[in-house]
Enzyme design. Structure first.
Site, PDB file in Angstrom:
ATOM      1  N   CYS A  62       0.869  -1.187   0.000  1.00 54.61           N
ATOM      2  CA  CYS A  62       0.000   0.000   0.000  1.00 54.61           C
ATOM      3  C   CYS A  62       0.903   1.233   0.000  1.00 54.61           C
ATOM      4  O   CYS A  62       2.057   1.159  -0.401  1.00 54.61           O
ATOM      5  CB  CYS A  62      -0.964  -0.009   1.179  1.00 54.61           C
ATOM      6  SG  CYS A  62      -0.194   0.236   2.783  1.00 54.61           S
ATOM      7  N   ARG A  63       0.393   2.364   0.458  1.00 58.13           N
ATOM      8  CA  ARG A  63       1.182   3.594   0.430  1.00 58.13           C
ATOM      9  C   ARG A  63       2.291   3.569   1.478  1.00 58.13           C
ATOM     10  O   ARG A  63       3.436   3.884   1.190  1.00 58.13           O
ATOM     11  CB  ARG A  63       0.282   4.818   0.647  1.00 58.13           C
ATOM     12  CG  ARG A  63       0.995   6.156   0.463  1.00 58.13           C
ATOM     13  CD  ARG A  63       0.075   7.315   0.730  1.00 58.13           C
ATOM     14  NE  ARG A  63      -0.251   7.437   2.137  1.00 58.13           N
ATOM     15  CZ  ARG A  63       0.489   8.089   3.032  1.00 58.13           C
ATOM     16  NH1 ARG A  63       1.595   8.682   2.673  1.00 58.13           N
ATOM     17  NH2 ARG A  63       0.115   8.138   4.291  1.00 58.13           N
TER      18      ARG A  63
END
Length: 98
Positions: free
Chosen positions: A63-64
């Site tokens: 993810c980020r």
């Protein structure tokens, strides 16, 4: 939960290892760039799309920053999947993107 650093994943990709990478960011985030070959399944849809995954394979969750992929990893582990969370997420990724 198993973990890889972004650097470890980058090195495996550079070595030509076949990794099953699932990017759990939202579609607009992924549009800015993702790890080559990664499949986008937003965290909000993981429960509804896990039938697309194979329990005999190992998945690297991205993810980020590592939080959402950590939640996705825990959820999938509880469903019997083999998963590895990429710590630091795309913020720590220094490799190429597509």
């Amino acid at each position: 939960m198993k973990k890889f650093t972004a650097k470890e994943v980058e090195e495996l990709v550079a070595e030509g290892k076949t990794l099953n990478i699932i990017d759990v960011r939202e579609v607009d985030e992924v549009a800015a760039g993702k790890i080559p070959g990664a499949v986008n399944i937003p965290l909000s849809l993981i429960e509804f799309r896990m039938h697309e995954l194979d329990k005999s394979k190992e998945y690297v969750m991205v993810c980020r920053s590592g939080g959402r992929s950590g939640r996705a990893s825990q959820f999938l582990e509880n469903q019997g999947f083999k998963v590895i969370n990429m710590e630091g997420g795309m913020l720590a990724w220094e490799g190429s993107v597509e």
